[in-house]
Design an enzyme around this catalytic site. Structure first.
Site, short mmCIF file in Angstrom:
data_model
loop_
_atom_site.label_atom_id
_atom_site.label_comp_id
_atom_site.label_asym_id
_atom_site.label_seq_id
_atom_site.Cartn_x
_atom_site.Cartn_y
_atom_site.Cartn_z
CG HIS A 24 -0.16 0.18 2.52
ND1 HIS A 24 0.63 -0.81 3.05
CD2 HIS A 24 -0.07 1.22 3.39
CE1 HIS A 24 1.17 -0.41 4.19
NE2 HIS A 24 0.76 0.83 4.42
CG ASP A 50 1.72 4.95 4.94
OD1 ASP A 50 1.21 3.82 5.06
OD2 ASP A 50 2.85 5.23 5.39
NE ARG A 80 2.29 6.01 9.42
CZ ARG A 80 1.22 5.41 8.91
NH1 ARG A 80 1.32 4.19 8.41
NH2 ARG A 80 0.05 6.01 8.92
#
Length: 290
Positions: free
Chosen positions: A107, A109, A277
């Site tokens: 993916h 983000d 993150r």
């Protein structure tokens, strides 16, 4: 003033490591320009030896590149620093302290947002003695390797991206994936983006669909959309396009969501792995055909 640092490319198509860099020290404009241009060029930057990086400095460095996103999974935001999402398989009092199943599929983000992420910065806090690698696949090289006829076809298509579909799929696999409130769901409604996007920093084209968040191609019947997406997925994650990151203590990895996809390979469940993150908001994707 930041001490002299070195940017050392891994190869010609993807990735570089940044040596001698202290992310706690504010960047002047010249050094920021150097890092920003390297980011556009290499798509993945590995900042080594950031063991002493604190959450506030992580956030401040990330914010130099643009506004930061607050992830919809609010249960796993770092207390006092909501800009930081905790990615972890560790438990406290029987409850996960972070998103356990994050990224176990290819993916980009926040591709499900109208303004998807331009970049993410993931800082290692606790690493397992084995496993836990992250794979990155350059979608510039994947696009360039397509036949011209396929490029021309994809240049004119759009696709839907949906966090809601992915979250339900993950919840079906694991009770550890939280459901969203109705209010949260309204912030991640499905959105439509070009199948091929143009990078605003370099002008290069990149594929912008993924098995993680893409549900279908808008212009095609369901069966044609399914078959074409399967063909793209098989193509865009071929070994020549991939950099495999073996995490080392203190690593902070910054990647360009406009140019790469990534996947977490996982680690043995009895081995702790925790990372923080930040996610930088990006522009609305622009396709080759306006």
């Amino acid at each position: 003033m930041v001490a002299p640092f070195e940017i050392r490319p891994f190869n010609e198509i993807l990735g570089a490591e940044v040596l001698g860099f202290d992310m706690r020290v504010p960047l002047d404009d010249a050094d920021f320009d150097t890092v920003s241009k390297a980011f556009d060029r290499h798509s993945v930057l590995v900042f080594r030896n950031q063991q002493r990086l604190d959450p506030a400095s992580h956030i401040a460095f990330s914010r130099r590149f643009g506004p930061l996103e607050i992830h919809v999974q609010r249960k796993f935001l770092l207390e006092g620093h909501p800009e930081l999402l905790i990615v972890s398989n560790e438990f406290r009092d029987g409850e996960p302290i972070g998103l356990v199943d994050a990224g176990k599929y290819w993916h980009s983000d926040l591709s499900y947002k109208q303004e998807p992420s331009m970049g993410s910065l993931l800082h290692s806090r606790t690493l397992p003695p084995e496993g836990g690698d992250t794979l990155f696949a350059t979608q510039h090289a994947a696009y360039d390797a397509l036949p011209a006829a396929m490029q021309a076809k994809l240049d004119r298509l759009t696709a839907e991206h949906s966090y809601l579909a992915r979250n339900e799929a993950q919840r079906a696999k694991s009770a550890l994936r939280p459901d969203l409130t109705d209010e949260q769901k309204q912030t991640v409604l499905p959105t439509i983006h070009p199948v091929v996007r143009v990078h605003p920093g370099t002008g290069r084209k990149a594929l912008f669909v993924s098995e993680g968040f893409t549900t279908h191609i808008v212009e095609l019947p369901e069966d044609e959309s399914r078959d074409l997406l399967a063909e793209i997925y098989a193509h865009q994650t071929q070994p020549p396009f991939i950099y495999r990151h073996h995490w080392a203590d203190g690593d902070l990895v910054m990647w360009d969501n406009r140019a790469v996809m990534h996947l977490a390979t996982g680690c043995p469940p009895d081995m702790a792995r925790t990372l923080y993150r930040t996610t930088i908001r990006g522009p609305v994707p622009v396709g080759p055909v306006a």
